[in-house]
Every structure is written in structure tokens, then in C-alpha cells.
Motif scaffolding. Sequence first.
Motif, mmCIF file in Angstrom:
data_model
loop_
_atom_site.group_PDB
_atom_site.id
_atom_site.type_symbol
_atom_site.label_atom_id
_atom_site.label_comp_id
_atom_site.label_asym_id
_atom_site.label_seq_id
_atom_site.Cartn_x
_atom_site.Cartn_y
_atom_site.Cartn_z
ATOM 1 N N CYS A 135 49.154 34.777 26.295
ATOM 2 C CA CYS A 135 49.078 36.170 27.133
ATOM 3 C C CYS A 135 47.390 35.620 27.713
ATOM 4 C CB CYS A 135 49.113 37.375 26.644
ATOM 5 S SG CYS A 135 47.982 37.534 25.248
ATOM 6 N N ARG A 136 47.076 36.705 28.973
ATOM 7 C CA ARG A 136 45.970 36.650 29.617
ATOM 8 C C ARG A 136 45.428 38.111 29.618
ATOM 9 N NH1 ARG A 136 46.501 34.159 35.262
ATOM 10 N NH2 ARG A 136 46.974 32.138 34.229
ATOM 11 N N GLU A 137 43.972 38.162 29.658
ATOM 12 C CA GLU A 137 43.415 39.433 29.654
ATOM 13 C C GLU A 137 43.517 40.010 31.089
ATOM 14 O OE1 GLU A 137 39.782 38.037 28.058
ATOM 15 O OE2 GLU A 137 39.686 39.946 26.967
ATOM 16 N N ARG A 138 43.722 41.499 31.381
ATOM 17 C CA ARG A 138 43.665 42.184 32.389
ATOM 18 C C ARG A 138 42.214 42.201 32.793
ATOM 19 N NH1 ARG A 138 46.414 47.567 32.075
ATOM 20 N NH2 ARG A 138 46.479 47.700 34.281
ATOM 21 N N THR A 139 41.900 41.938 34.068
ATOM 22 C CA THR A 139 40.707 41.901 34.699
ATOM 23 C C THR A 139 40.343 43.247 35.367
ATOM 24 O OG1 THR A 139 41.454 40.718 36.667
ATOM 25 C CG2 THR A 139 40.934 39.408 34.929
ATOM 26 N N ARG A 140 39.193 43.128 36.120
ATOM 27 C CA ARG A 140 38.543 44.386 36.899
ATOM 28 C C ARG A 140 39.572 44.513 37.974
ATOM 29 N NH1 ARG A 140 32.879 44.554 40.167
ATOM 30 N NH2 ARG A 140 33.310 46.768 41.177
ATOM 31 N N SER A 141 39.958 43.380 38.738
ATOM 32 C CA SER A 141 40.834 43.745 39.922
ATOM 33 C C SER A 141 42.116 44.015 39.520
ATOM 34 C CB SER A 141 40.946 42.464 40.669
ATOM 35 O OG SER A 141 41.560 41.155 39.832
ATOM 36 N N GLN A 142 42.560 44.121 38.253
ATOM 37 C CA GLN A 142 43.982 44.734 37.852
ATOM 38 C C GLN A 142 43.869 46.122 37.600
ATOM 39 O OE1 GLN A 142 44.501 41.359 35.428
ATOM 40 N NE2 GLN A 142 46.611 41.213 35.843
ATOM 41 N N ILE A 143 42.465 46.414 37.269
ATOM 42 C CA ILE A 143 42.424 48.066 37.190
ATOM 43 C C ILE A 143 41.516 48.739 38.213
ATOM 44 C CG2 ILE A 143 42.560 48.146 34.705
ATOM 45 C CD1 ILE A 143 39.878 48.153 34.383
ATOM 46 N N LEU A 144 41.219 48.071 39.236
ATOM 47 C CA LEU A 144 40.590 48.634 40.334
ATOM 48 C C LEU A 144 39.304 49.541 39.952
ATOM 49 C CD1 LEU A 144 43.860 49.276 42.345
ATOM 50 C CD2 LEU A 144 42.396 47.287 42.666
ATOM 51 N N VAL A 145 38.440 48.908 39.598
ATOM 52 C CA VAL A 145 37.044 49.525 39.295
ATOM 53 C C VAL A 145 36.294 49.626 40.388
ATOM 54 C CG1 VAL A 145 35.100 50.118 37.842
ATOM 55 C CG2 VAL A 145 37.232 49.016 36.640
ATOM 56 N N PRO A 146 36.012 50.552 41.127
ATOM 57 C CA PRO A 146 35.236 50.618 42.464
ATOM 58 C C PRO A 146 33.719 50.263 41.954
ATOM 59 C CG PRO A 146 36.025 52.769 42.396
ATOM 60 C CD PRO A 146 36.364 52.137 40.797
ATOM 61 N N GLY A 147 32.986 49.945 43.158
ATOM 62 C CA GLY A 147 31.456 49.808 42.852
ATOM 63 C C GLY A 147 31.058 48.198 43.304
ATOM 64 N N THR A 148 30.020 47.641 43.184
ATOM 65 C CA THR A 148 29.358 46.600 43.623
ATOM 66 C C THR A 148 30.088 45.470 42.653
ATOM 67 O OG1 THR A 148 27.482 46.854 42.351
ATOM 68 C CG2 THR A 148 27.503 47.259 44.731
ATOM 69 N N ARG A 149 29.809 44.195 42.966
ATOM 70 C CA ARG A 149 30.302 43.055 42.261
ATOM 71 C C ARG A 149 29.077 42.195 41.524
ATOM 72 N NH1 ARG A 149 34.626 40.072 45.385
ATOM 73 N NH2 ARG A 149 35.095 39.130 43.123
ATOM 74 N N PRO A 150 28.407 42.627 40.809
ATOM 75 C CA PRO A 150 27.262 41.877 40.173
ATOM 76 C C PRO A 150 27.519 41.216 39.266
ATOM 77 C CG PRO A 150 27.326 44.193 39.365
ATOM 78 C CD PRO A 150 28.326 43.980 40.240
ATOM 79 N N ALA A 151 26.705 40.091 38.411
ATOM 80 C CA ALA A 151 26.844 39.606 37.401
ATOM 81 C C ALA A 151 26.742 40.761 36.061
ATOM 82 C CB ALA A 151 26.035 38.523 37.022
ATOM 83 N N GLY A 152 27.630 40.232 35.105
ATOM 84 C CA GLY A 152 27.526 40.897 33.964
ATOM 85 C C GLY A 152 28.658 41.602 33.536
ATOM 86 N N ILE A 153 29.597 41.265 34.156
ATOM 87 C CA ILE A 153 31.297 41.939 33.792
ATOM 88 C C ILE A 153 32.164 41.116 33.382
ATOM 89 C CG2 ILE A 153 33.122 43.300 34.701
ATOM 90 C CD1 ILE A 153 31.169 43.955 37.276
ATOM 91 N N TYR A 154 32.454 41.237 32.034
ATOM 92 C CA TYR A 154 33.215 40.245 31.348
ATOM 93 C C TYR A 154 34.446 40.972 30.798
ATOM 94 C CZ TYR A 154 28.964 37.367 31.381
ATOM 95 O OH TYR A 154 27.827 36.755 31.511
ATOM 96 N N THR A 155 35.450 40.027 30.638
ATOM 97 C CA THR A 155 36.479 40.718 29.644
ATOM 98 C C THR A 155 36.201 40.410 28.397
ATOM 99 O OG1 THR A 155 37.527 38.417 29.556
ATOM 100 C CG2 THR A 155 38.334 39.993 31.331
ATOM 101 N N ALA A 156 36.592 41.129 27.426
ATOM 102 C CA ALA A 156 36.289 41.097 25.863
ATOM 103 C C ALA A 156 36.586 39.708 25.318
ATOM 104 C CB ALA A 156 37.069 42.142 25.038
ATOM 105 N N GLY A 157 37.650 39.196 25.781
ATOM 106 C CA GLY A 157 37.897 37.623 25.127
ATOM 107 C C GLY A 157 36.889 36.697 25.719
#
Lengths: 416, 122
Positions: free
Chosen positions: A116-138
Motif C-alpha cells: 500500500c501507499r500512504e495518503r498524501t497532503r493532496s488527498q486530504i486537501l490541507v490548505p496553505g502554502t507549499r513549503p519544504a518540511g511536509i512529509y508522510t510518516a513513512g
Amino acid sequence: MMKTDVTVIGGGPAGLAAALKAAEKADVMLLERNKELGGILPQCIHDGFGNFIFKKMLTGPEYAQHYIDKIKKSNIKVKTETTVLEIDTNKNIIATNSIDGIMEIQAESIILAMGCRERTRSQILVPGTRPAGIYTAGTAQRLINIDGVMPGEKIVILGSGDVGLIMARRFTLEGAKVEGVYEIMPRPSGLTRNVVQCLDDYGIPLHLSHTVTSIKGKKRVEGVTVTKVDESMKPVKETEMFIPCDCLILAVGLIPENELSKQINIIMDERTKGATVNERMETSVPGIFACGNVVHVYDLVDDVTITAEIAGKNAAQYVKEKPETTEEIQVVAGDNIGYVVPQIINNRDLDSVTLYFRVQREKKDASIVVLDGKKQVFEKKERIVKPPEMIKITLSKKTLTALTKNELRIDVRCRK
Amino acid sequence: MNDDVTCISCPLGCRIHVEKKGDRITVVGHMCKKGEEYAIQEVKDPRRVLTTTVKIEGGRQCLLPVRSEKQIPKDLVKKCVIELSKIGIKAPIKCGDLVYKNILETGANIIATRDVESVEKK
């Protein structure tokens, strides 16, 4: 063109166990996209694996090592760093790597074990800017445990899935500060034991019914806004709180990786996001089997191994003699159940069949009931059932033989 | 003394009630022997298995995952992780090899949890 009896796609825990089992009776080729075998296990350095199969608590790498050692001693032909591009219903496989180029493999049977694959930010639609520092837990887990890189120092974790909880502890042990774990649901989505040993042990707060509603930062994450949600999971006005942090970790669920399965119109189960399988772990396409997290996301690797061995055994069997499908019993998810795997029973003449499912709502003093038409053929009492904890029940040969209807329904009821 | 603990021995996560009256300890709510043992240990002297990584040189990867052979006092986990961050070892390593003896006098050895082949061997 290469020829094999059984080709296994994916060298994680499901693929390893399926390949080993199939190799007892057939020629097997194992294709793995990554450099090494083991799937996600090598990066899961924590313990808690193998409780049922080995009767002890192993770490992920140890669990993988056990099967990798066996693969090395077997006749299984392993190709790593190999990506499967196409499969078809005649069991032709097109795969590629940097040594063989494009290769065609003709198999008698295929086992899908892509995980399986982890769900990402685009799949849960978190608003805001797109800076570095956002990771899935895996991804964070891989960075810390394999690559030796810290993804951040002040961490906010969104979602309380098991990998997120495990990473909250890991970040803390590696010197980062975890500001909190925020979960949109009113209950944790990971196992209770992980809430206890990963959060409570380290004083990391878990905020239920909360979500991240905005991410701030231009180049790097500077902070996130968290907000309370109501019963319908809508953000509640004026409950916003800004939390300064340099890293946001997403632990918001896993989705079976079925791009290949969809190429050949295998019947999918909308609820599991995996293929529909029968008691042999065979998909709707005869001779194509599926096992592990590509079918539905398991809690425990032990159960992945057990069901993968069923797939492996039956794939090898299929090569020898194609079994006749005599009947089709639909396994129906009844009261308080999201789905059941396997979804179909094609052959009742077995020693036992184990059914896996999750409840939709937590219930105390529950009773799991299996109905053959209106007749109750099985009952198991549970003190408590919770959605994060997968339930399995095993129907005996006696129960299976006595079935009369082509529909088997499972209900979870309250005893009081 | 009364205490409620959640068992971490398996995914069921039983909520276990422990009551201590003098020398007598009674345990309620567990479903197996492991749960009973866990609950008594947890109120007396909570222990955990330590897992972390250590640096490895000359291997096909830069980190070696390790664990304590047995459980160590919960309060010492972080200190042990810091201690292990100071050491480095050399490949090749076999799963189960001794990495650090008797860490911080806990009586627990730290062992490797996977094979790491050396680069030359490839």
C-alpha cells in the motif's frame, strides 16, 4: 521471453511469504522495485512484529531477515530494482530494470503483492502554502531510520495512524520536540498499545477531533493552524490555534497500491480499495492471486504472512490443476461492519476459512454472529470491539460443510 | 494502591486494573498470562524494549538498526539512545550480533536486528 510457473510482484512481507510457499511446489520468480527485499519492514525498527507467528516480539528488520534468509536458500529467482509496467489476463508481464532492459515474462499464475501507499497532503486537501518540511510518516521514518537524516526539530503530526504514533516516539528519542498529534476523528486511528507506548510514555499530547486547517511558511514550514472539528468533522469557528513548527508529518491512512490490478479489470472492492478475493486469495481473474496490504490494509504483519501463504499455496496449486469453481457464496458485511475479506467463498471443502473485518463503531460486550440465511452458524463474544483493531474469525470445516445458502452474513451486535 | 494500565503485549490493548494491598497484588481485566505479567511489572517497574539505530561504516547502508535483548527500565530508554548515538561499528554485521554490552548497567545487551554486508563484498 522468460517463463515461470508463478511470478510474485512485490518483495515485502506478503511477496516473501507467498513466494516461499509457492516455491514448495512450483518455479517462482519474485520481482521487487526496491534495491532490497523486505518492503517497509527494514525501516520499521521498532518491536511488536511476529507475536503470533514467532511467539515473540521482533523488530521489523528481524521479521524481514527471517524470510530473506529463507529466500536466499531457495530456488526462487529474485529480481530487485525491477519495476513491473504491465500485466495482462494471460499472465504476461512486462517489467524493466537497468540490466535486462525491458523483459517479458510468461507466467502460469501471478501473485499481486504490491502493498500500500500512504495518503498524501493532496488527498486530504490541507490548505496553505507549499513549503519544504511536509512529509508522510513513512517517508520521515525512512529518512531517520535508513538515511540518517532528521526531517525537522519541532514537529506537528496530523493523524494518529500507527506509523504516525511510532514516529512521534522516534522523533522524541532522536531529540526533536513533538508538539502534538492531531486527529480529526473523536478516537485514535492507531492501536491502543501504540497510543500508550509511543505517546503516553513520552508525554506527547493527543488532540482528538482536531485537524490542521492551514500551513504557513514560504521556503520552510513556519507553523500550522489547528482547529477543533464538530461531529460532522467541520472546523469550528474561533477555535483556531497557531502552532510554530518546522515540520508537519502526515499519518492519515494507507491505500492499497493497485495500479497494476486495474490494468486488467480485476473486480475491485470499493470499501477496501483492493481486489475482491475468494478463500484462496484469488482475484476475479482465474490464476491471479493477491495478498497482503494490496488487498486491504492489515494491522499486523503476522496476518499478512498467513494470508500470503494461502495465496502462494494456491497459486502453485493452480499451476498444477486449475480448480473448478463449484459455487459462489458471497460474504456480506452486515451490522456495524465495514467490509469482510475474503469477499467470496468458492469452495467450502476446506479445513477452515478465516474471515477478516473491521467494525465501524466501538461497542462493548459485542457478539460476532455469522448467519447462513436466517440461521446462526457461528458466534463469538468480544468484550470490546474497536474500528482500529481488525477482527478475525475462523469458520471450521463443520460449519462450512453445513452451509446451505449462497450468502453468508456477519453481524456485530450488542449483547446487552 | 490502585492503578489502571493498558497492556502493550498484543494489539488487543486490554485495560487492566491493578490493586495492591500490602504484599498482595490483584489484577483484573486481563485476558491472558502475558497481560497479568505485564500489569504487575508495569506498576512495580515499567520496562520497555529499546530500539534505535547506530552508525555503521563500510556497509551497504549508513545505519544499523539495533535493540535491547531484553526490556530495560522505561526511564533509561532515552539515556541509552543517547549513549548509542555516540558509538560506531564496522560492517559486515549479522542479525543478532552483539553491538554494545550491558548498556548503562541495565544488564541488557544491544544486538543488531539485521545483516549489513560490507561494500567490498558486493
